[in-house]
Design a protein around this motif. Structure first.
Motif, PDB file in Angstrom:
ATOM      1  N   VAL A  47       0.856  -1.204   0.000  1.00 50.94           N
ATOM      2  CA  VAL A  47       0.000   0.000   0.000  1.00 50.94           C
ATOM      3  C   VAL A  47       0.889   1.251   0.000  1.00 50.94           C
ATOM      4  N   GLN A  51       0.975   4.202  -2.778  1.00 52.41           N
ATOM      5  CA  GLN A  51       0.592   5.583  -2.409  1.00 52.41           C
ATOM      6  C   GLN A  51       1.566   6.603  -2.989  1.00 52.41           C
ATOM      7  N   GLN A  56      -4.444   4.380  -3.965  1.00 48.79           N
ATOM      8  CA  GLN A  56      -4.790   3.894  -2.629  1.00 48.79           C
ATOM      9  C   GLN A  56      -4.908   2.365  -2.656  1.00 48.79           C
ATOM     10  N   ILE A  91      -2.154   4.371   7.648  1.00 44.77           N
ATOM     11  CA  ILE A  91      -3.044   4.178   6.483  1.00 44.77           C
ATOM     12  C   ILE A  91      -4.484   4.119   6.990  1.00 44.77           C
ATOM     13  N   TYR A  94      -8.785   0.229   4.666  1.00 43.60           N
ATOM     14  CA  TYR A  94      -9.788  -0.073   3.642  1.00 43.60           C
ATOM     15  C   TYR A  94      -9.559  -1.540   3.322  1.00 43.60           C
ATOM     16  N   ARG A 279      -9.503   9.277  -8.761  1.00 44.96           N
ATOM     17  CA  ARG A 279      -9.229   8.410  -7.618  1.00 44.96           C
ATOM     18  C   ARG A 279      -8.990   6.995  -8.143  1.00 44.96           C
ATOM     19  N   ARG A 281      -7.778   2.965  -6.848  1.00 45.64           N
ATOM     20  CA  ARG A 281      -7.489   2.081  -5.716  1.00 45.64           C
ATOM     21  C   ARG A 281      -7.142   0.680  -6.239  1.00 45.64           C
TER      22      ARG A 281
END
Ligand code: FDA
Length: 315
Positions: A47, A51, A56, A91, A94, A279, A281
């Motif tokens: 992660v 980042q 994300q 973090i 999630y 965004r 992820r």
């Protein structure tokens, strides 16, 4: 139809115990392209690395077909540890969970009070912990036999924790998904839209990819138009381009949706979307139980089967 046959052939072979035994030893070095590692620290490391590129993470402890209630609760405890570790590393947690892994469909043992579904009880602990840290839990969608119970439990959890801390998934290959989407609208739900990764019969799922793709677009567009947060989880560049055009045409802000992709797949596209200000992820699986996940990735595209074949020949 050909895609369906390919997927069926790969998954049927991969699920044979003799194949799994042989493959586990040989394939771990190759699986690491799609799996972040076998422990929490390697997942957190992945992660932090992503980042740096503005991407994300969505952490997923691998574990499928966990059978006994004690093992399900043990698994849930591992997820709680993961959430604590993510928070400790700075973090916002999630995570994704498969409700079957934490006991969906099994009663809570009498020794622990009995009564309700063990999956719901464990999910409640996980969502509660994520909420403590301002985090989020997505309830992955498994095969079609679990859709009803997963959506019911999702509704219960949104009622208890709010829609900012728990979401779920709809699969475009299922005929029922458009209706399911509509039926959830009152919750203003955060939904991840996917095409669907399981081997499903024609009685419940579109056999042709073109129909799945068309249904995928419908699901995403309707969810966005209804004003809901939408996770566009696909590597399909044509669909991604169409979604970009759609949001522009309908004045939908960039903070009402995100693109999601799997760890190790289309890293170039993940980076370029993040650089454009969307965004993004990545779904980051980790853990010792990586084999079934890895088999599904191979089943998705012959390109990955080639990647494995080349790796094995080199080894
Ligand atoms: P599609 O299969 O049409 O592929 C489009 C293009 O993407 C291909 O041409 C290829 O270039 C590339 N691509 C796709 N898969 C690839 C791969 N494995 N390796 C390399 N390139 C690839 N499913 C489910 O049933 N329940 C769930 O909860 C989830 N959760 C989930 C989360 C996230 C973040 C993602 C991205 C996906 C899922 N899925 C899932 C899996 C999903 O259902 C689907 O199987 C895969 O995303 C592959 O479908 P695509 O939408 O990428 O399109």
């Amino acid at each position: 139809m050909i895609d369906q046959l390919y997927r069926k052939a790969v998954l049927t072979v991969a699920e044979r115990p003799q194949v799994e035994k042989l493959a586990r030893d040989k394939m771990w070095p190759l699986a690491q392209r799609f799996v972040a590692g076998e422990n929490i620290q390697s997942a957190i490391g992945a992660v932090l690395e992503l980042q740096k590129d503005g991407i994300q993470g969505n952490l997923d402890l691998l574990g499928e077909f966990i059978d006994s209630p004690a093992k399900c609760t043990e698994f849930a405890e591992q997820v709680l540890k993961l959430i604590d570790a993510a928070h400790a590393a700075g973090i916002t947690p999630y995570v994704s969970i498969k409700l079957s892994s934490v006991g969906q469909g099994k009663p809570v043992p009498e020794t622990e009070g009995g009564g309700e579904d063990l999956g719901l009880k464990n999910a409640r602990r996980i969502v509660g912990k994520a909420k403590e840290y301002g985090g989020f839990v997505c309830l992955d969608m498994e095969d079609h036999t679990r859709v009803d119970i997963t959506l019911q439990q999702f509704r219960t959890l949104v009622g208890e924790f709010g829609n900012a801390h728990v979401g779920t998934v709809l699969q475009a290959y299922l005929y029922r998904s458009l209706k399911d989407r509509e039926s959830l609208d009152d919750l203003k739900p955060n939904i991840r839209m996917v095409k669907g990764a399981y081997l499903e019969p024609e009685t419940v799922a579109y056999p042709d990819k073109a129909d799945v793709d068309q249904n995928y677009r419908r699901l995403v567009y309707q969810h966005l138009k209804a004003g809901n947060y939408t996770n566009v989880a696909t590597h399909d560049e044509k669909i991604i381009d169409d979604v970009k055009r759609f949001v522009l045409a309908h004045g939908i802000a960039k903070d009402q949706f995100e693109f999601q992709m799997l760890y190790g797949i289309r890293r170039d596209l993940q980076k370029s979307l993040a650089a454009e200000g969307y965004r993004v992820r990545a779904y980051i699986p980790y853990g010792r139980d990586w084999y079934a996940y890895f088999s599904r990735r191979i089943a998705e595209t012959p390109r990955n089967a080639m990647f494995v074949a080349q790796g094995l020949l080199k080894g």
